[in-house]
Write a protein that holds these residues in place. Structure first.
Motif, short mmCIF file in Angstrom:
data_model
loop_
_atom_site.label_atom_id
_atom_site.label_comp_id
_atom_site.label_asym_id
_atom_site.label_seq_id
_atom_site.Cartn_x
_atom_site.Cartn_y
_atom_site.Cartn_z
N LYS A 1 -68.32 24.48 57.78
CA LYS A 1 -69.18 24.51 56.51
C LYS A 1 -67.52 23.95 55.61
N GLN A 2 -67.10 25.53 55.85
CA GLN A 2 -65.23 25.54 55.04
C GLN A 2 -64.93 23.56 54.98
N THR B 1 -66.11 27.07 64.72
CA THR B 1 -67.18 27.79 63.94
C THR B 1 -67.74 27.76 63.66
N GLU B 2 -69.05 27.36 63.00
CA GLU B 2 -70.06 27.31 62.34
C GLU B 2 -69.77 27.21 60.85
N ALA B 3 -68.73 28.27 60.44
CA ALA B 3 -68.54 29.20 59.46
C ALA B 3 -67.40 27.98 59.38
N LEU B 4 -65.86 27.77 60.17
CA LEU B 4 -65.22 26.78 60.25
C LEU B 4 -65.47 25.48 59.19
#
Length: 96
Positions: A34-35, A29-32
């Motif tokens: 970014k992390q 995902t986008e959040a992953l």
């Protein structure tokens, strides 16, 4: 692109690392992303675990993460990935 000697050096460094991120059934995902990007900038070498419920092959996930973050896929062992990307701000790992 990493040479064989550099990969071997990074694999040796990665043996003592614990996975700091996990890829689950949500996938990439986008959040992953970014992390992963932030972790690579801070640490340069990270280990990621692919959970069995993700439904994807670890090599496939590793290649996708490497392409999307501009990193190098150093190693895939079982369900663990090792990714490397040189830090732009303060590099700490000196490759041979």
């Amino acid at each position: 692109m990493l040479t064989g000697k550099q990969r071997r050096f990074l694999r040796a460094m990665g043996t003592g690392l614990d996975p700091i991120l996990q890829v689950g059934k949500g996938g990439i995902t986008e959040a992953l992303l970014k992390q992963v990007d932030e972790a690579l900038e801070a640490r340069e070498l990270i280990k990621i675990r692919i959970l069995p419920n993700s439904g994807r092959e670890p090599k496939e996930v590793g290649k996708n993460l490497a392409v999307q973050t501009g990193a190098e896929l150093v190693q895939v062992i079982g369900r663990n990935l090792l990714l490397y990307r040189r830090s732009q701000k303060k590099p700490t790992i000196e490759l041979p």
